[in-house]
Motif scaffolding. Structure first.
Motif, PDB file in Angstrom:
ATOM      1  N   ARG A 210      32.897 -30.810   4.308  1.00  0.00           N
ATOM      2  CA  ARG A 210      32.653 -31.995   5.118  1.00  0.00           C
ATOM      3  C   ARG A 210      32.176 -33.179   4.289  1.00  0.00           C
ATOM      4  NH1 ARG A 210      30.024 -30.041  10.870  1.00  0.00           N
ATOM      5  NH2 ARG A 210      31.394 -28.233  11.160  1.00  0.00           N
ATOM      6  N   ILE A 211      32.551 -34.362   4.763  1.00  0.00           N
ATOM      7  CA  ILE A 211      31.985 -35.592   4.222  1.00  0.00           C
ATOM      8  C   ILE A 211      31.352 -36.340   5.395  1.00  0.00           C
ATOM      9  CG2 ILE A 211      34.186 -36.847   4.416  1.00  0.00           C
ATOM     10  CD1 ILE A 211      33.328 -38.411   1.886  1.00  0.00           C
ATOM     11  N   ILE A 212      30.100 -36.735   5.221  1.00  0.00           N
ATOM     12  CA  ILE A 212      29.336 -37.403   6.274  1.00  0.00           C
ATOM     13  C   ILE A 212      28.917 -38.779   5.776  1.00  0.00           C
ATOM     14  CG2 ILE A 212      27.320 -37.295   7.788  1.00  0.00           C
ATOM     15  CD1 ILE A 212      29.221 -34.988   8.273  1.00  0.00           C
ATOM     16  N   GLY A 213      29.171 -39.802   6.573  1.00  0.00           N
ATOM     17  CA  GLY A 213      28.735 -41.143   6.221  1.00  0.00           C
ATOM     18  C   GLY A 213      27.512 -41.551   7.029  1.00  0.00           C
ATOM     19  N   ILE A 214      26.470 -42.021   6.351  1.00  0.00           N
ATOM     20  CA  ILE A 214      25.314 -42.632   7.024  1.00  0.00           C
ATOM     21  C   ILE A 214      25.497 -44.135   6.873  1.00  0.00           C
ATOM     22  CG2 ILE A 214      22.805 -42.826   7.114  1.00  0.00           C
ATOM     23  CD1 ILE A 214      22.610 -40.094   5.791  1.00  0.00           C
ATOM     24  N   TRP A 215      25.780 -44.791   7.991  1.00  0.00           N
ATOM     25  CA  TRP A 215      26.253 -46.187   7.970  1.00  0.00           C
ATOM     26  C   TRP A 215      25.284 -47.089   8.725  1.00  0.00           C
ATOM     27  CZ3 TRP A 215      28.875 -48.142  12.674  1.00  0.00           C
ATOM     28  CH2 TRP A 215      29.323 -49.455  12.542  1.00  0.00           C
TER      29      TRP A 215
ATOM     30  N   VAL B 240      27.211 -46.664  -1.473  1.00  0.00           N
ATOM     31  CA  VAL B 240      28.602 -46.832  -1.894  1.00  0.00           C
ATOM     32  C   VAL B 240      29.157 -48.050  -1.172  1.00  0.00           C
ATOM     33  CG1 VAL B 240      30.907 -45.805  -1.835  1.00  0.00           C
ATOM     34  CG2 VAL B 240      28.912 -44.370  -2.304  1.00  0.00           C
ATOM     35  N   ASP B 241      29.752 -48.984  -1.903  1.00  0.00           N
ATOM     36  CA  ASP B 241      30.259 -50.187  -1.242  1.00  0.00           C
ATOM     37  C   ASP B 241      31.744 -50.416  -1.456  1.00  0.00           C
ATOM     38  OD1 ASP B 241      30.230 -51.014  -3.878  1.00  0.00           O
ATOM     39  OD2 ASP B 241      29.415 -53.009  -3.444  1.00  0.00           O
ATOM     40  N   HIS B 242      32.411 -49.443  -2.109  1.00  0.00           N
ATOM     41  CA  HIS B 242      33.856 -49.595  -2.298  1.00  0.00           C
ATOM     42  C   HIS B 242      34.507 -48.215  -2.355  1.00  0.00           C
ATOM     43  CE1 HIS B 242      37.730 -51.007  -3.855  1.00  0.00           C
ATOM     44  NE2 HIS B 242      37.333 -52.228  -3.493  1.00  0.00           N
ATOM     45  N   ALA B 243      35.686 -48.114  -1.752  1.00  0.00           N
ATOM     46  CA  ALA B 243      36.379 -46.820  -1.698  1.00  0.00           C
ATOM     47  C   ALA B 243      36.706 -46.283  -3.091  1.00  0.00           C
ATOM     48  CB  ALA B 243      37.667 -46.957  -0.877  1.00  0.00           C
ATOM     49  N   SER B 244      36.890 -47.167  -4.076  1.00  0.00           N
ATOM     50  CA  SER B 244      37.218 -46.716  -5.428  1.00  0.00           C
ATOM     51  C   SER B 244      36.102 -45.870  -6.029  1.00  0.00           C
ATOM     52  CB  SER B 244      37.506 -47.911  -6.341  1.00  0.00           C
ATOM     53  OG  SER B 244      36.362 -48.745  -6.445  1.00  0.00           O
ATOM     54  N   GLN B 245      34.846 -46.171  -5.663  1.00  0.00           N
ATOM     55  CA  GLN B 245      33.714 -45.380  -6.150  1.00  0.00           C
ATOM     56  C   GLN B 245      33.785 -43.958  -5.600  1.00  0.00           C
ATOM     57  OE1 GLN B 245      30.647 -47.825  -4.555  1.00  0.00           O
ATOM     58  NE2 GLN B 245      30.953 -49.477  -6.051  1.00  0.00           N
ATOM     59  N   LEU B 246      34.107 -43.846  -4.329  1.00  0.00           N
ATOM     60  CA  LEU B 246      34.213 -42.536  -3.703  1.00  0.00           C
ATOM     61  C   LEU B 246      35.418 -41.775  -4.237  1.00  0.00           C
ATOM     62  CD1 LEU B 246      32.520 -40.977  -1.739  1.00  0.00           C
ATOM     63  CD2 LEU B 246      33.816 -41.963   0.149  1.00  0.00           C
ATOM     64  N   MET B 247      36.499 -42.486  -4.514  1.00  0.00           N
ATOM     65  CA  MET B 247      37.691 -41.835  -5.081  1.00  0.00           C
ATOM     66  C   MET B 247      37.382 -41.196  -6.428  1.00  0.00           C
ATOM     67  SD  MET B 247      40.422 -41.917  -3.190  1.00  0.00           S
ATOM     68  CE  MET B 247      41.703 -41.644  -4.426  1.00  0.00           C
ATOM     69  N   ALA B 248      36.527 -41.848  -7.221  1.00  0.00           N
ATOM     70  CA  ALA B 248      36.204 -41.337  -8.555  1.00  0.00           C
ATOM     71  C   ALA B 248      35.250 -40.159  -8.520  1.00  0.00           C
ATOM     72  CB  ALA B 248      35.597 -42.455  -9.407  1.00  0.00           C
TER      73      ALA B 248
ATOM     74  N   THR C 182      26.289 -46.061   3.241  1.00  0.00           N
ATOM     75  CA  THR C 182      27.072 -47.271   3.008  1.00  0.00           C
ATOM     76  C   THR C 182      26.801 -48.310   4.087  1.00  0.00           C
ATOM     77  OG1 THR C 182      29.320 -48.127   2.657  1.00  0.00           O
ATOM     78  CG2 THR C 182      29.054 -46.376   4.301  1.00  0.00           C
ATOM     79  N   ARG C 183      26.971 -49.576   3.723  1.00  0.00           N
ATOM     80  CA  ARG C 183      26.939 -50.663   4.705  1.00  0.00           C
ATOM     81  C   ARG C 183      28.328 -50.917   5.264  1.00  0.00           C
ATOM     82  NH1 ARG C 183      22.928 -55.131   2.188  1.00  0.00           N
ATOM     83  NH2 ARG C 183      21.572 -53.748   1.024  1.00  0.00           N
ATOM     84  N   ASN C 184      29.331 -50.415   4.574  1.00  0.00           N
ATOM     85  CA  ASN C 184      30.724 -50.736   4.911  1.00  0.00           C
ATOM     86  C   ASN C 184      31.446 -49.477   5.384  1.00  0.00           C
ATOM     87  OD1 ASN C 184      33.308 -51.681   5.126  1.00  0.00           O
ATOM     88  ND2 ASN C 184      33.398 -52.576   3.081  1.00  0.00           N
ATOM     89  N   LYS C 185      31.639 -49.386   6.662  1.00  0.00           N
ATOM     90  CA  LYS C 185      32.262 -48.204   7.265  1.00  0.00           C
ATOM     91  C   LYS C 185      33.670 -47.950   6.725  1.00  0.00           C
ATOM     92  CE  LYS C 185      32.818 -46.405  11.997  1.00  0.00           C
ATOM     93  NZ  LYS C 185      32.724 -46.814  13.418  1.00  0.00           N
ATOM     94  N   SER C 186      34.341 -48.998   6.283  1.00  0.00           N
ATOM     95  CA  SER C 186      35.734 -48.862   5.855  1.00  0.00           C
ATOM     96  C   SER C 186      35.890 -48.024   4.589  1.00  0.00           C
ATOM     97  CB  SER C 186      36.367 -50.242   5.637  1.00  0.00           C
ATOM     98  OG  SER C 186      35.769 -50.916   4.541  1.00  0.00           O
ATOM     99  N   VAL C 187      34.804 -47.864   3.783  1.00  0.00           N
ATOM    100  CA  VAL C 187      34.947 -47.076   2.549  1.00  0.00           C
ATOM    101  C   VAL C 187      35.276 -45.618   2.860  1.00  0.00           C
ATOM    102  CG1 VAL C 187      33.356 -48.572   1.288  1.00  0.00           C
ATOM    103  CG2 VAL C 187      32.494 -46.472   2.317  1.00  0.00           C
TER     104      VAL C 187
END
Length: 539
Positions: free
Chosen positions: A218-223, A308-316, A334-339
């Motif tokens: 699982r991956i969980i986002g706290i936004w 985390v503020d950009h999807a590229s960070q999570l991709m890496a 994250t502040r940005n749900k879209s990541v």
């Protein structure tokens, strides 16, 4: 002759045998059986991970008595590892150590991690003659009552899940144990303030979402918006759940750490934390991704990636579920749900938890802890304190900052000035935190944000959309970005809603435009606005 404590200089022993430091691990073993093979292998595997180990390098000669130093070493250790060999029960000193460990386990919550070296748990449980014959001999020499305590300890320790050394190489097993011990000792690797308030419900909700017993990945986002307490919430959950995983890591402030070539260092830190290798060398981001995929795929890991503020960070760092062993959990603040959007198809569960503002009761308690160092304000300051938390909108960062500022200030006029100032200016520490989100917006998105902050919070979104469309601000896309970044919400009847602290941020940004000459400002929301507009006609 009393037994002297013997341990390596690295773990704090002194020349006269007195204890000089606390130990992380106490090793209990019968020297002739395991000292020069498995025990030393385990000892050095633990040392390599920076773990302080008590080990008796000398042993006890015939006729020697166990000294109090040994019992002190057990008392001052966090984890004890008894290594059960065929000759373990023939040693009265090993049995006394074990009995003392089991007593400490009941009274001091000492953790015991048994290793069954060349015996079965049934042997230790006295269901066979392997240990039973040795105890029969001890009864003749030490008495039935003494030996009864040893028997009870042996039976009790078999109830603890341990390691079976058979069919495993010494190095492999020592590495597994050292890694497990390292995980257990790293539970407090994040700092958590003593002044937490109103988090229990949120923590329990996230723990339920993580469901650590499930074998899925699982991956969980706290936004949520800046300053709402995402990182603090993550730290509490991390500390609560760390011991449920084979290995774990908490990487702080990835947004800042990833600037420039920093993402490679973030990968190094993550790999080092999980596999315990401090000398990780990576040549590129791709190299780091491949190492994470290859090294983590057979491990149940808990990874927290903060800010985390950009999807590229999570991709890496966590691109696919196949990178991780069954039961692994990745938590992202994250502040940005879209990541997180790109990862919904990669993980069996990609869930979002929205961090919430504090209710009035919790906000007042948090404010009191910072302003008065107590759970509630003095009666003389109750009304003023209530006004302060109302203006903060339940935002923990603002509550803590204003509370700390007012700590020790007893003049009512200072409080009144602070309240009045809060109507016009955002505290710099709060503004700095919230500006991070604003600065991520492009020009049209910033204009929409400022319009809502200054005029349109509480107004119908449809009417504003027509205006923004005429201005060329691409309102549908802009509002969607603001929603994803938790800068605005859509309430009942399609109304725009913005947190009070964000409204103050927007007004402070506009205020800077006309600090010296209000006539040059882009927006006016106070009395006198019509006159300013009239005066600007024809400019």
């Amino acid at each position: 002759m009393k037994r002297k404590m013997s341990s390596s200089p690295e773990i704090g022993s002194t020349s006269d045998g007195t204890l000089g430091a606390l130990f992380d691990v106490f090793l209990s073993f019968r020297g002739p059986d395991t000292r020069t093979n498995f025990t030393y292998t385990l000892y050095y595997a633990l040392l390599d991970k920076g773990i302080r180990v008590f080990i008796d390098k000398k042993g006890i000669g015939v006729g020697e008595e166990i000294g109090p130093e040994i019992f002190h070493a057990i008392d001052d250790s966090k984890i004890c590892i008894p290594i059960f060999s065929k000759g373990y029960a023939s040693s009265r000193w090993c049995l006394r150590e074990l009995e003392h460990m089991m007593q400490c386990r009941k009274t001091n919550e000492l953790e015991i991690l048994p290793v069954f070296y060349d015996v079965e748990p049934s042997d230790v449980k006295l269901e066979t003659r392997v240990y039973r014959d040795a105890l029969t001999q001890h009864k003749k020499e030490c008495g039935v009552e003494t030996v009864q305590g040893w028997e009870d300890a042996l039976k009790e320790v078999t109830k603890i899940k341990g390691w079976d050394a058979k069919n495993k190489g010494y190095g492999e097993l020592a590495h597994l144990i050292a890694r497990k011990v390292s995980v257990k000792l790293k539970v407090s690797s994040v700092y958590i303030s003593d002044e937490l308030v109103g988090m229990d419900e949120s923590v329990n909700e996230i723990v339920d979402m993580l469901n650590v017993e499930s074998k899925d990945i699982r991956i969980i986002g706290i936004w949520g918006m800046g300053g709402i307490g995402k990182t603090t919430l993550a730290k509490v959950v991390y500390s609560k759940l760390s011991t449920n995983f084979e290995s774990h890591s908490f990487i702080s402030d990835i947004r800042e750490a990833s600037k420039g070539f920093g993402l490679l260092n973030v990968q190094r830190q993550l790999i080092s934390n999980i596999i315990g290798d401090v000398g990780v060398e990576l040549s590129s981001i791709d190299h780091g991704m491949n190492m994470i995929k290859d090294q983590f795929c057979r491990m149940k890991v808990l990874i927290f990636l903060d800010d985390v503020d950009h999807a590229s960070q999570l991709m890496a760092l966590a691109a696919k579920k196949e990178w991780f062993g069954m039961g692994s959990r990745i938590v992202v603040t994250t502040r940005n749900k879209s990541v997180l959007c790109k990862f919904q198809s990669q993980f069996e569960h990609c869930l979002i938890y929205e961090a919430k503002e504090l209710n009035n009761l919790a906000a007042l308690r948090l404010f009191s802890k910072h302003a008065f160092r107590s759970d509630s304000p003095p009666n003389a300051f109750l009304s003023l304190s209530t006004e302060v938390i109302t203006k903060t909108g339940g935002l923990p960062l603002a509550i803590e900052v204003i509370g700390s500022f007012l700590c020790g200030k007893t003049k009512e006029v200072v409080w009144q000035d602070t309240l009045e100032k809060m109507d016009h200016l955002l505290h710099e520490d709060v503004k700095e935190k919230l500006m991070l989100s604003y600065e991520k917006l492009d020009h049209p998105q910033k204009q929409i944000f400022l319009d809502i902050a200054c005029f349109l919070s509480g107004k119908n979104k449809s009417y504003a959309t027509y205006m923004w469309d005429d201005c060329g601000f691409f309102p549908e896309e802009g509002i969607d970005v603001l929603l994803l970044m938790s800068l605005v919400k859509i309430g009942e009847e399609n109304t725009l809603w913005m947190h009070d602290q964000l409204k103050d941020l927007g007004k402070s940004i506009v205020h800077q435009e006309y600090y010296k000459d209000p006539r040059k400002g882009s927006r006016v929301w106070e009395l006198g606005g019509p006159d300013i507009v009239q005066n600007r006609k024809g400019i």
